[in-house]
Write an enzyme that holds these catalytic residues in place. Structure first.
Site, mmCIF file in Angstrom:
data_model
loop_
_atom_site.group_PDB
_atom_site.id
_atom_site.type_symbol
_atom_site.label_atom_id
_atom_site.label_comp_id
_atom_site.label_asym_id
_atom_site.label_seq_id
_atom_site.Cartn_x
_atom_site.Cartn_y
_atom_site.Cartn_z
ATOM 1 N N THR A 46 0.849 -1.196 0.000
ATOM 2 C CA THR A 46 0.000 0.000 0.000
ATOM 3 C C THR A 46 0.886 1.248 0.000
ATOM 4 O O THR A 46 0.583 2.249 -0.642
ATOM 5 C CB THR A 46 -0.934 -0.026 1.223
ATOM 6 O OG1 THR A 46 -1.694 -1.241 1.154
ATOM 7 C CG2 THR A 46 -1.889 1.151 1.228
ATOM 8 N N GLU A 227 -4.976 -4.188 -3.099
ATOM 9 C CA GLU A 227 -5.720 -5.429 -2.807
ATOM 10 C C GLU A 227 -6.210 -6.090 -4.101
ATOM 11 O O GLU A 227 -7.372 -6.501 -4.198
ATOM 12 C CB GLU A 227 -6.921 -5.133 -1.882
ATOM 13 C CG GLU A 227 -6.576 -4.385 -0.605
ATOM 14 C CD GLU A 227 -6.031 -5.270 0.500
ATOM 15 O OE1 GLU A 227 -5.892 -6.493 0.279
ATOM 16 O OE2 GLU A 227 -5.715 -4.735 1.572
HETATM 17 P P1 ATP Z 1 -1.104 -5.673 3.681
HETATM 18 O O1 ATP Z 1 -0.712 -6.866 2.894
HETATM 19 O O2 ATP Z 1 -1.533 -6.038 5.063
HETATM 20 O O3 ATP Z 1 -2.044 -4.788 2.963
HETATM 21 P P2 ATP Z 1 1.034 -3.954 2.840
HETATM 22 O O4 ATP Z 1 1.948 -4.813 2.067
HETATM 23 O O5 ATP Z 1 0.121 -3.093 2.091
HETATM 24 O O6 ATP Z 1 0.256 -4.830 3.915
HETATM 25 P P3 ATP Z 1 1.775 -1.544 4.198
HETATM 26 O O7 ATP Z 1 0.526 -1.379 4.953
HETATM 27 O O8 ATP Z 1 2.039 -0.681 3.026
HETATM 28 O O9 ATP Z 1 1.942 -3.089 3.806
HETATM 29 O O10 ATP Z 1 3.014 -1.419 5.179
HETATM 30 C C1 ATP Z 1 3.062 -2.100 6.429
HETATM 31 C C2 ATP Z 1 3.768 -1.228 7.472
HETATM 32 O O11 ATP Z 1 5.141 -1.124 7.137
HETATM 33 C C3 ATP Z 1 3.229 0.186 7.487
HETATM 34 O O12 ATP Z 1 3.227 0.643 8.820
HETATM 35 C C4 ATP Z 1 4.231 0.949 6.651
HETATM 36 O O13 ATP Z 1 4.285 2.307 7.003
HETATM 37 C C5 ATP Z 1 5.545 0.231 6.968
HETATM 38 N N1 ATP Z 1 6.531 0.279 5.852
HETATM 39 C C6 ATP Z 1 6.341 -0.154 4.604
HETATM 40 N N2 ATP Z 1 7.459 0.023 3.851
HETATM 41 C C7 ATP Z 1 8.388 0.575 4.661
HETATM 42 C C8 ATP Z 1 9.760 0.999 4.495
HETATM 43 N N3 ATP Z 1 10.395 0.882 3.353
HETATM 44 N N4 ATP Z 1 10.365 1.536 5.580
HETATM 45 C C9 ATP Z 1 9.738 1.661 6.763
HETATM 46 N N5 ATP Z 1 8.460 1.283 7.001
HETATM 47 C C10 ATP Z 1 7.792 0.742 5.966
HETATM 48 MG MG MG Z 2 -1.984 -3.005 2.039
#
Ligand code: ATP
Ligand code: MG
Length: 707
Positions: A46, A227
């Site tokens: 995301t 998603e």
């Molecule tokens: P989901 O599969 O549950 O939707 P996602 O892959 O979309 O998860 P995100 O929600 O984008 O993951 O990120 C998860 C957490 O990790 C968030 O709190 C985000 O701010 C943090 N995060 C993501 N990438 C980084 C990064 N490169 N450095 C630091 N924090 C990060």
């Molecule tokens: Mg996500």
């Protein structure tokens, strides 16, 4: 000039690149063609989308030419907020919404090509059930909902009534397909669409109208989809036609989190992407930034037995953290109490491991469960302990049928052209105006391109309908006009309450509830809600603010009509909730994409998670069905576990209520699949007692100090 540019660009670039790892940056920078980010939970998918919005704007793409599609309205609101933090006000112009909201936009803009009025109305599920009852000649809501379900699945597969009938394999399906034909006729006569149409009709627009297609393809500079694993076949077709040959899009998803198969979502969309777009760039993310290793290990273990569509690895650098805990309880009440104990214990800091002390606000906690009804016991326990909470993903007050009935009336006072509101009011409570009359009225309104309300007062209506029918319709119309006039001139809470009470009496709404509810008790409960609601409305007319409801209106006296107008904004109620410091209770489905420091999963029992429908038989075919179902339930467990950042607790109870009986229950197979090290996961009851004693002693001390 240069210096000015650098001063603007530098902080932005620094902020962007330092917040992303290399593969994330790679995905963000791939802007000329199709890109798929395929990665496990919490790996920053995301985040890629929000940052890519910023990057595209930075490259000079006009914000209104960027569309980011999210799964829920709430997710859209959050993404807009984050994009605003990254790129400032420009983010406001980016189209960030759900597929359904994008569909509304397309239909408002180009729906005329399909013969749809510009102010077409969107039916809610109650409206749909009512129309289906009528179309199928049944008074039974459960039967109507079954038809609704089947029709929705067909629509999501891109089938219309004729196609559904052609492919029907039994009589039941054939009958449903014919009801669907009648349902579709009614919808077009009423100039209304249902939720599935918000995807199906835009698809039709793009497929059949080249000019519309070209216009949208030119408008869309880049489309981003979050998603992606939970999109259905129709949504995929819309996406393909929106992006056209240039295929400038970014889809992010995780096949292990596909949890909407039961609603027509299909993983085919992931598998087809590389075939349909040979230039597709696939980026994999492997670092999880959300959870500790202990939590991630449990998640990886659980998802292990599922077939691997796209093998993935995930690691965390946040350290092992607290072990995942499993708690068993005697029954559901006891289980809820133990959960509350755990929340209190973590909050008081007695039970916190390293680095947990900063996560002690109520909003740092979430309790997740499989089925809506499970919230009841938890709510009781939280209330008893005076812990503030909100229930998300369940039915809110404003979703209740009786409140929606009343809102429909208010909608019609404010906007006479709201056709579904008209239909709901004219039939709730029943006033002897039947379906044939309404259908003729609908056809008449359609023919002259006017709303149903306008049609009622048209001079030529007499040619289409018998005088008696016209008379009843006009009596109804006059009633609305009269109410509208009085509401405009009613100010102050007392006067408002008097008008609302009189109106309910006039339409005999209380009797309507008692006539239609199965039990008196239910009818009485609904009537109490109604009284609550009009009280709440009236208070607003006096300018009183009710914080508990989350709506703070300006403290000045308003007319009842002005207050009714704000009813349309009530959907924003749930968006305001995010600022509140309260514990979240949520279904697993509604928790998708979100994260909390402390997560507790309740009712992790066989039969609940994996969920087992009652009517399970044992045929071979069903065995295969069971297998896919279990796999989806396993993904649901995976989604639940991966919502946790710092601590995770999973609980189950040895007895569970089934109907009116208490039956013995087993822990979910998924608990064993987490393969936890039992030596470290079981709570030591003595430690717990010590913690409670310490807490008690602390409180006594504090109270003494306060005196
Ligand atoms: P989901 O599969 O549950 O939707 P996602 O892959 O979309 O998860 P995100 O929600 O984008 O993951 O990120 C998860 C957490 O990790 C968030 O709190 C985000 O701010 C943090 N995060 C993501 N990438 C980084 C990064 N490169 N450095 C630091 N924090 C990060
Ligand atoms: Mg996500």
């Amino acid at each position: 000039m240069m210096a000015g540019f650098a001063a603007f660009a530098l902080p932005f670039v620094t902020c962007m690149s330092s917040d992303l790892n290399l593969p994330q940056l790679e995905a963000v920078h791939h802007v000329q063609g199709p890109c798929l980010v395929l990665a496990g939970a919490g790996s920053g998918k995301t985040r890629v989308i929000t940052h890519k919005i910023g990057h595209l704007i930075q490259l000079g793409l006009a914000p209104e030419r960027i569309a980011a599609i999210t799964f829920t309205n709430k997710a859209a609101a959050e993404m807009r907020e984050r994009a605003k933090q990254l790129v400032g006000r420009e983010a406001q112009k980016v189209v960030i919404c759900t597929f359904h909201a994008l569909g509304v936009r397309m239909l408002r803009q180009n729906g005329e090509a399909l013969g749809l009025k510009n102010n077409f109305s969107i039916l809610d599920t109650d409206d749909v059930t009512a129309i289906l009852k009528d179309a199928g000649g049944s008074t039974d809501a459960a039967t109507a909902r079954q038809w609704q379900w089947a029709i929705s699945l067909w629509k999501n597969q891109g089938l219309n009534a004729a196609m559904a009938e052609a492919q029907a394999s039994n009589d039941n399906e054939r009958i449903t397909a014919r009801i669907m034909a009648r349902y579709e006729e009614r919808l077009s006569a009423y100039q209304s669409v249902d939720f599935d149409d918000l995807i199906g009709l835009p698809l039709k627009l793009l497929q059949k109208h080249e000019d519309v297609r070209t216009q949208w393809q030119q408008q869309m500079g880049h489309v981003l989809v979050d998603e992606y694993q939970d999109t259905n076949a129709t949504q995929y077709e819309v996406l393909k036609l929106l992006v056209g040959e240039r295929a400038r899009f970014t889809a992010v998803g995780d096949d292990d989190q596909s949890i909407y198969g039961w609603r027509g979502a299909t993983l085919d969309n992931l598998q087809r992407l590389p075939q349909d777009f040979p230039a597709l760039k696939v980026v994999k993310l492997e670092q999880n930034y959300r959870s500790t290793s202990a939590i991630l290990q449990a998640a990886n273990n659980v998802i292990g037995p599922n077939p691997k569509l796209f093998p993935k690895t995930l690691f965390s650098e946040l350290g092992a953290g607290e072990p995942v805990r499993v708690i068993d309880a005697d029954n559901e009440e006891h289980e809820a109490e133990r959960l509350v104990d755990r929340i209190q214990s973590l909050r008081s800091g007695n039970d916190t491991g390293e680095g947990l002390s900063q996560f002690r606000a109520w909003k740092d906690f979430a309790v997740l469960y499989r089925a809506n009804h499970q919230s009841r016991m938890l709510e009781k326990a939280l209330r008893k302990a005076a812990i503030p909470y909100k229930v998300s993903g369940g039915q809110s007050f404003f979703d209740r049928a009786e409140i929606r009935d009343l809102c429909a009336w208010l909608r019609l006072w404010v906007n006479n052209d709201d056709d579904p509101a008209f239909l709901r009011c004219v039939t709730t409570p029943k006033r002897g105006i039947g379906h044939t009359t309404l259908q003729k009225l609908g056809e008449f309104a359609n023919q002259y391109r006017i709303s149903l309300f306008e049609a009622v007062f048209s001079h030529s209506l007499g040619a289409a309908l018998p005088a008696k029918a016209v008379g009843s319709l006009q009596a109804f119309g006059n009633e609305i006009n009269d109410l509208q006039f009085r509401a405009r001139h009613t100010q102050g809470s007392e006067a408002a309450l008097a008008l609302l009470t009189e109106w309910l009496k006039d339409i005999d709404y209380e009797k309507h509830l008692y006539d239609n509810e199965e039990s008196e008790k239910l009818a009485a409960a609904r009537w109490t809600n109604v009284l609550d609601f009009i009280d709440w409305m009236a208070k607003r007319c006096g300018g009183e603010v009710d914080d508990a409801a989350g709506v703070s209106l300006v403290s000045e006296s308003k007319s009842l009509l002005e207050v009714a107008q704000t009813i349309a904004l009530l959907s924003t109620l749930s968006e305001r909730e995010k600022d509140q410091d309260v514990v979240t209770l949520s279904t697993l489905h509604a928790a998708k994409g979100l994260e909390w420091p402390h997560v507790m999963m309740a009712g992790v029992n066989e039969g609940l998670l994996p969920f087992k429908p009652e009517e399970d038989g044992v045929s071979l075919q069903q065995d295969a069905l069971n297998l896919t179902r279990i796999q989806e339930e396993r993904r649901l467990m995976y989604v639940g576990i991966t919502r946790a950042q710092r601590s995770l607790m999973v609980s189950w109870s040895r007895k569970r209520k089934k109907g009116r009986e208490m039956v013995s229950a087993l822990p979910s197979r998924f608990i064993a699949e987490m393969a936890l090290n039992t030596a470290t996961t079981k709570e030591d009851p003595r430690a717990k007692l010590r913690a409670l004693r310490a807490e008690f002693a602390q409180r006594v001390e504090a109270e003494k100090g306060g005196v």
